[in-house]
Write a protein that holds these residues in place. Structure first.
Motif, PDB file in Angstrom:
ATOM      1  N   LEU A 151       1.799  -4.017  -2.548  1.00 43.98           N
ATOM      2  CA  LEU A 151       2.018  -5.029  -3.585  1.00 43.98           C
ATOM      3  C   LEU A 151       2.229  -6.421  -3.015  1.00 43.98           C
ATOM      4  O   LEU A 151       2.120  -7.425  -3.736  1.00 43.98           O
ATOM      5  CB  LEU A 151       3.215  -4.634  -4.455  1.00 43.98           C
ATOM      6  CG  LEU A 151       2.988  -3.455  -5.409  1.00 43.98           C
ATOM      7  CD1 LEU A 151       4.283  -3.062  -6.102  1.00 43.98           C
ATOM      8  CD2 LEU A 151       1.909  -3.789  -6.437  1.00 43.98           C
ATOM      9  N   ASP A 152       2.554  -6.511  -1.724  1.00 40.60           N
ATOM     10  CA  ASP A 152       2.731  -7.814  -1.075  1.00 40.60           C
ATOM     11  C   ASP A 152       1.433  -8.361  -0.504  1.00 40.60           C
ATOM     12  O   ASP A 152       1.421  -9.473   0.054  1.00 40.60           O
ATOM     13  CB  ASP A 152       3.773  -7.707   0.048  1.00 40.60           C
ATOM     14  CG  ASP A 152       5.188  -7.553  -0.485  1.00 40.60           C
ATOM     15  OD1 ASP A 152       5.432  -8.002  -1.622  1.00 40.60           O
ATOM     16  OD2 ASP A 152       6.043  -6.983   0.222  1.00 40.60           O
ATOM     17  N   MET A 167       3.801   1.565  -1.661  1.00 39.46           N
ATOM     18  CA  MET A 167       3.484   0.681  -2.776  1.00 39.46           C
ATOM     19  C   MET A 167       4.067  -0.716  -2.567  1.00 39.46           C
ATOM     20  O   MET A 167       3.406  -1.721  -2.856  1.00 39.46           O
ATOM     21  CB  MET A 167       4.005   1.272  -4.085  1.00 39.46           C
ATOM     22  CG  MET A 167       3.160   2.394  -4.657  1.00 39.46           C
ATOM     23  SD  MET A 167       1.556   1.821  -5.273  1.00 39.46           S
ATOM     24  CE  MET A 167       2.067   0.770  -6.635  1.00 39.46           C
ATOM     25  N   LEU A 168       5.288  -0.783  -2.049  1.00 43.60           N
ATOM     26  CA  LEU A 168       5.899  -2.089  -1.798  1.00 43.60           C
ATOM     27  C   LEU A 168       5.085  -2.882  -0.786  1.00 43.60           C
ATOM     28  O   LEU A 168       4.913  -4.100  -0.924  1.00 43.60           O
ATOM     29  CB  LEU A 168       7.342  -1.907  -1.293  1.00 43.60           C
ATOM     30  CG  LEU A 168       8.368  -1.452  -2.332  1.00 43.60           C
ATOM     31  CD1 LEU A 168       9.712  -1.187  -1.661  1.00 43.60           C
ATOM     32  CD2 LEU A 168       8.513  -2.509  -3.428  1.00 43.60           C
ATOM     33  N   ARG A 228      -4.077 -10.349  -9.866  1.00 42.31           N
ATOM     34  CA  ARG A 228      -3.216 -10.831 -10.947  1.00 42.31           C
ATOM     35  C   ARG A 228      -3.649 -12.211 -11.427  1.00 42.31           C
ATOM     36  O   ARG A 228      -3.589 -12.521 -12.631  1.00 42.31           O
ATOM     37  CB  ARG A 228      -1.769 -10.864 -10.463  1.00 42.31           C
ATOM     38  CG  ARG A 228      -1.126  -9.483 -10.361  1.00 42.31           C
ATOM     39  CD  ARG A 228       0.208  -9.541  -9.663  1.00 42.31           C
ATOM     40  NE  ARG A 228       0.905  -8.257  -9.731  1.00 42.31           N
ATOM     41  CZ  ARG A 228       1.902  -7.909  -8.919  1.00 42.31           C
ATOM     42  NH1 ARG A 228       2.298  -8.745  -7.966  1.00 42.31           N
ATOM     43  NH2 ARG A 228       2.475  -6.736  -9.056  1.00 42.31           N
ATOM     44  N   VAL A 283       7.768  -0.767  -8.421  1.00 49.76           N
ATOM     45  CA  VAL A 283       7.540  -1.842  -9.390  1.00 49.76           C
ATOM     46  C   VAL A 283       8.852  -2.473  -9.831  1.00 49.76           C
ATOM     47  O   VAL A 283       8.923  -3.686 -10.065  1.00 49.76           O
ATOM     48  CB  VAL A 283       6.758  -1.295 -10.603  1.00 49.76           C
ATOM     49  CG1 VAL A 283       6.667  -2.348 -11.704  1.00 49.76           C
ATOM     50  CG2 VAL A 283       5.357  -0.863 -10.176  1.00 49.76           C
ATOM     51  N   ILE A 311      -3.713  -8.320  -4.088  1.00 51.86           N
ATOM     52  CA  ILE A 311      -2.983  -7.998  -5.314  1.00 51.86           C
ATOM     53  C   ILE A 311      -2.682  -9.278  -6.089  1.00 51.86           C
ATOM     54  O   ILE A 311      -2.827  -9.334  -7.328  1.00 51.86           O
ATOM     55  CB  ILE A 311      -1.691  -7.244  -4.982  1.00 51.86           C
ATOM     56  CG1 ILE A 311      -2.001  -5.909  -4.305  1.00 51.86           C
ATOM     57  CG2 ILE A 311      -0.865  -7.020  -6.247  1.00 51.86           C
ATOM     58  CD1 ILE A 311      -2.778  -4.943  -5.172  1.00 51.86           C
ATOM     59  N   ASP A 312      -2.284 -10.341  -5.374  1.00 50.05           N
ATOM     60  CA  ASP A 312      -2.061 -11.631  -6.038  1.00 50.05           C
ATOM     61  C   ASP A 312      -3.354 -12.165  -6.645  1.00 50.05           C
ATOM     62  O   ASP A 312      -3.344 -12.752  -7.737  1.00 50.05           O
ATOM     63  CB  ASP A 312      -1.492 -12.631  -5.027  1.00 50.05           C
ATOM     64  CG  ASP A 312      -0.117 -12.234  -4.532  1.00 50.05           C
ATOM     65  OD1 ASP A 312       0.593 -11.538  -5.290  1.00 50.05           O
ATOM     66  OD2 ASP A 312       0.240 -12.604  -3.407  1.00 50.05           O
ATOM     67  N   ALA A 316      -3.615  -1.189  -6.395  1.00 48.23           N
ATOM     68  CA  ALA A 316      -2.517  -0.945  -5.451  1.00 48.23           C
ATOM     69  C   ALA A 316      -2.381   0.533  -5.085  1.00 48.23           C
ATOM     70  O   ALA A 316      -2.268   0.881  -3.910  1.00 48.23           O
ATOM     71  CB  ALA A 316      -1.204  -1.461  -6.039  1.00 48.23           C
ATOM     72  N   GLU A 331      -1.336  -5.759 -15.758  1.00 51.95           N
ATOM     73  CA  GLU A 331      -0.494  -5.248 -14.669  1.00 51.95           C
ATOM     74  C   GLU A 331      -0.754  -3.771 -14.421  1.00 51.95           C
ATOM     75  O   GLU A 331      -0.720  -3.316 -13.264  1.00 51.95           O
ATOM     76  CB  GLU A 331       0.980  -5.487 -15.005  1.00 51.95           C
ATOM     77  CG  GLU A 331       1.942  -5.139 -13.864  1.00 51.95           C
ATOM     78  CD  GLU A 331       1.797  -6.070 -12.671  1.00 51.95           C
ATOM     79  OE1 GLU A 331       2.340  -5.732 -11.601  1.00 51.95           O
ATOM     80  OE2 GLU A 331       1.147  -7.114 -12.798  1.00 51.95           O
ATOM     81  N   VAL A 356      -3.765  -3.475 -12.223  1.00 49.81           N
ATOM     82  CA  VAL A 356      -3.432  -3.916 -10.862  1.00 49.81           C
ATOM     83  C   VAL A 356      -2.677  -2.819 -10.117  1.00 49.81           C
ATOM     84  O   VAL A 356      -2.968  -2.525  -8.945  1.00 49.81           O
ATOM     85  CB  VAL A 356      -2.599  -5.214 -10.907  1.00 49.81           C
ATOM     86  CG1 VAL A 356      -2.102  -5.575  -9.506  1.00 49.81           C
ATOM     87  CG2 VAL A 356      -3.407  -6.359 -11.495  1.00 49.81           C
ATOM     88  N   ILE A 357      -1.729  -2.192 -10.806  1.00 49.43           N
ATOM     89  CA  ILE A 357      -0.890  -1.186 -10.152  1.00 49.43           C
ATOM     90  C   ILE A 357      -1.680   0.080  -9.860  1.00 49.43           C
ATOM     91  O   ILE A 357      -1.708   0.570  -8.719  1.00 49.43           O
ATOM     92  CB  ILE A 357       0.336  -0.856 -11.031  1.00 49.43           C
ATOM     93  CG1 ILE A 357       1.248  -2.093 -11.162  1.00 49.43           C
ATOM     94  CG2 ILE A 357       1.119   0.318 -10.428  1.00 49.43           C
ATOM     95  CD1 ILE A 357       1.822  -2.582  -9.869  1.00 49.43           C
TER      96      ILE A 357
END
Length: 315
Positions: free
Chosen positions: A205-206, A201-202, A214, A127, A210-211, A228, A220, A223-224
């Protein structure tokens, strides 16, 4: 699902057969005469006579061809008989049953320590990519991977046992006797899992969903942790399952450092004593635990992500 279970069962049986053959051959190809070694120990270091050595070989079947000895051993194992220890004159199954709780306790505690450290640290690192928490976690993970278990164990003993007196130096007792061994065993795994959680996670998150989450105004944290993290856990579960098997191997060193009476200490003693039945039984039990853990990991995939199918089964 049934086809998948059948295939995996066949694979596990092949792995166990291979492990048993290799273990059997390596023990017999090791230099030295096991009959002489065992009798010398039983006689307090005195050299046994040739007649006594030959009698021991004959009574234990060590004078027969190795393939026949292997077939006899497998036959006994399939009947639930792991034979008797040469040195302790106790059934191998009894020795393992008496020692396995301490080893499983240590492995589970080490796993708990690793996951407690790795998952939150990996999430925070992902994050806060490119910021101080990320650099700090990566540095800590590098240190954790680089530290040998035995070195960390002795450092913890010196600091927290000898100097501060917070935990016992060695042995098995209450929860306090498990703290230092669990930290020692779980630190290396924590470092590996932290880096894996971060990279997974990276990647998640892309993703576009996920977008989308949000953009819907979700907090957040939701979302996390809800969207994710669950998808990021799939590769993590793989490594955790494999690492649990390696924790059993790492427990060998940790049990020696902290003088815990588990399978690791029993295995080392049996190897030096050339106690064939104990070594063969222990290696087989550890292999069974390892393959069953991997099988459980595969089944866990479907629970984490229902889209995953087994053998062409529609999700």
């Amino acid at each position: 699902m049934y086809q998948f279970v059948a295939r995996r069962t066949a694979t596990m049986l092949l792995v166990l057969v291979g492990v048993s053959i290799l273990t059997f051959l390596l023990l017999f190809l090791t230099p030295g005469d096991p009959a002489e070694t065992i009798l010398r120990q039983q006689m307090g270091g005195r050299t046994p006579s040739l007649e006594a050595i030959e009698q021991f070989r004959q009574s234990e079947g060590l004078n027969r061809p190795i393939p026949i000895q292997y077939v006899d051993w497998v036959t006994d194992v399939l009947q639930g008989n792991l034979r008797e220890s040469y040195y302790q004159e106790t059934p191998v199954s009894t020795l393992i049953i008496n020692r396995i709780p301490a080893t499983l306790e240590l492995a589970v505690a080490g796993m708990a320590v690793a996951l407690t450290i790795a998952i939150p640290t990996g999430i925070i690192s992902a994050v806060h990519k490119g910021k101080a928490p990320d650099y700090l976690s990566q540095f800590a993970a590098l240190v954790g991977v680089s530290m040998p278990n035995f070195w960390l164990g002795y450092i913890l003993i010196i600091v927290f046992s000898l100097q501060l007196g917070l935990f016992p130096v060695a042995g098995v007792g209450g929860l306090e006797s498990l703290v230092l061994p669990a930290i020692t065993l779980g630190s290396g795994m924590a470092a590996i899992v932290t880096r894996l959680v971060r990279s997974s996670m990276l990647e998640v998150l892309d993703e576009e969903y996920i977008d989308t989450a949000r953009s819907k105004g979700l907090r957040e944290r939701i979302v996390i942790y809800k969207h994710a993290l669950r998808n990021a856990l799939i590769p993590v579960v793989t490594i955790v399952g494999l690492q649990f098997g390696y924790l059993l191997n790492g427990a060998v060193i940790v049990e020696i450092v902290f003088q815990r009476p588990g399978l690791g200490a029993l295995l080392i003693d049996a190897i030096f004593a050339r106690d064939y039945p104990v070594v063969q039984g222990l290696v087989l039990v550890i292999a069974v635990i390892f393959v069953l853990t991997n099988f459980a990991v595969d089944l866990t995939y479907r629970y984490i992500d229902p889209r995953i199918s087994f053998g062409g089964e529609s999700a």
